[in-house]
Design a protein around this motif. Sequence first.
Motif, short mmCIF file in Angstrom:
data_model
loop_
_atom_site.label_atom_id
_atom_site.label_comp_id
_atom_site.label_asym_id
_atom_site.label_seq_id
_atom_site.Cartn_x
_atom_site.Cartn_y
_atom_site.Cartn_z
N SER A 5 -48.23 -12.99 16.92
CA SER A 5 -49.30 -13.43 17.82
C SER A 5 -50.39 -14.23 17.12
O SER A 5 -51.14 -14.95 17.78
CB SER A 5 -49.95 -12.22 18.50
OG SER A 5 -49.00 -11.49 19.25
N GLY A 6 -50.50 -14.10 15.80
CA GLY A 6 -51.60 -14.76 15.10
C GLY A 6 -51.18 -15.43 13.81
O GLY A 6 -50.34 -14.90 13.07
N VAL A 7 -51.76 -16.60 13.55
CA VAL A 7 -51.52 -17.32 12.29
C VAL A 7 -52.87 -17.58 11.64
O VAL A 7 -53.75 -18.22 12.24
CB VAL A 7 -50.78 -18.66 12.53
CG1 VAL A 7 -50.55 -19.37 11.20
CG2 VAL A 7 -49.46 -18.42 13.25
N LEU A 8 -53.03 -17.09 10.43
CA LEU A 8 -54.27 -17.26 9.68
C LEU A 8 -54.01 -18.22 8.52
O LEU A 8 -53.00 -18.08 7.82
CB LEU A 8 -54.77 -15.92 9.14
CG LEU A 8 -55.40 -14.93 10.14
CD1 LEU A 8 -54.41 -14.46 11.18
CD2 LEU A 8 -55.98 -13.73 9.39
N PHE A 117 -50.25 -19.81 19.17
CA PHE A 117 -50.72 -18.54 18.63
C PHE A 117 -52.25 -18.49 18.63
O PHE A 117 -52.91 -19.52 18.74
CB PHE A 117 -50.24 -18.36 17.18
CG PHE A 117 -48.78 -18.54 16.98
CD1 PHE A 117 -47.89 -17.52 17.27
CD2 PHE A 117 -48.26 -19.75 16.51
CE1 PHE A 117 -46.52 -17.68 17.09
CE2 PHE A 117 -46.90 -19.93 16.32
CZ PHE A 117 -46.02 -18.89 16.61
N LYS A 118 -52.78 -17.29 18.46
CA LYS A 118 -54.18 -17.17 18.10
C LYS A 118 -54.28 -17.57 16.63
O LYS A 118 -53.39 -17.25 15.83
CB LYS A 118 -54.68 -15.74 18.30
CG LYS A 118 -54.78 -15.31 19.76
CD LYS A 118 -55.39 -13.92 19.87
CE LYS A 118 -55.56 -13.50 21.32
NZ LYS A 118 -56.17 -12.15 21.44
N LEU A 163 -59.49 -9.32 7.26
CA LEU A 163 -59.73 -8.19 8.16
C LEU A 163 -60.77 -8.53 9.22
O LEU A 163 -60.65 -8.12 10.39
CB LEU A 163 -60.18 -6.97 7.35
CG LEU A 163 -59.11 -6.40 6.39
CD1 LEU A 163 -59.70 -5.29 5.53
CD2 LEU A 163 -57.90 -5.89 7.17
N ILE A 164 -61.79 -9.29 8.85
CA ILE A 164 -62.79 -9.73 9.83
C ILE A 164 -62.13 -10.62 10.88
O ILE A 164 -62.38 -10.49 12.08
CB ILE A 164 -63.94 -10.49 9.13
CG1 ILE A 164 -64.77 -9.54 8.28
CG2 ILE A 164 -64.84 -11.18 10.17
CD1 ILE A 164 -65.83 -10.23 7.43
N ALA A 165 -61.27 -11.54 10.42
CA ALA A 165 -60.58 -12.44 11.34
C ALA A 165 -59.69 -11.66 12.31
O ALA A 165 -59.67 -11.95 13.52
CB ALA A 165 -59.76 -13.45 10.55
N GLY A 170 -58.71 -9.74 17.74
CA GLY A 170 -58.19 -8.62 18.52
C GLY A 170 -56.72 -8.36 18.24
O GLY A 170 -55.98 -7.92 19.14
N LEU A 171 -56.29 -8.60 17.00
CA LEU A 171 -54.88 -8.44 16.64
C LEU A 171 -54.71 -7.42 15.52
O LEU A 171 -55.63 -7.17 14.73
CB LEU A 171 -54.30 -9.78 16.18
CG LEU A 171 -54.27 -10.90 17.23
CD1 LEU A 171 -53.77 -12.19 16.59
CD2 LEU A 171 -53.39 -10.52 18.41
#
Length: 242
Positions: A5-8, A117-118, A163-165, A170-171
Amino acid sequence: MSKLSGVLFDFDGVLSSVMDRLGRPFFQVYKKIRPTATKEDILFSLRDIVELLMRTEKGGRFYIPKMIIKISQLLQFNFLESFQFFVLMMLQMRQTQHVVFPIPGGNSVLGFATKRFKTALVTSAKRKVIKNAFRVIPNLKQVDIVITKEHVNYIKPNPEGILIALKKLGLQPEECVFVGDLPVDIIAGKRAGVTTIAVVNFQWAAQGKHQMLAANSPEYIINTITELPSLLEKIENIHRKL
């Protein structure tokens, strides 16, 4: 397994070329100090410098001056050469420290990721650098969350920024991947519990950088950022089957 769901993303070395920002001043200064040096001599020195940079945590107080001193020692400059190198590099870096050199294909990759993605940017770069990046990497404006040096107490390999991201997106960690180009990025990602993707993105010393990244056991390694979309699709398929 949760779906992807998420890509950082890290910034320097992933979306912006550190070697353009550092390498160009280095070429100019090296030639001033050692006019007879060939391009091959300089590139050989740059390979050693890349290894030094990869072993050193990015950011922190006096990071640039400390790195310039370490590089002058690595190059075995005498006292006068070291002094010249320090002064000239500081002047050059002052001019380029907030300049962004986009890595080819990075903007398109961001466009792909932000539509599916988020997304978040987690970087040790300052807010001013990212503000400049918005002009030359337009799709960066579509990223949901931006975490810069000013948002954290501890930079990578501490996982605080990641972790903040995750919290802001919300993932959960198992739903996300983190894309970085240095061992500290991979370590931070693992400490945060996300899937780690190492990107080499460096043609001058690709083999050496690949080996150093592999030593930190990322789940995936890609040679360039343009390989990321197909890898994300592969990871999505793996998640669907589990």
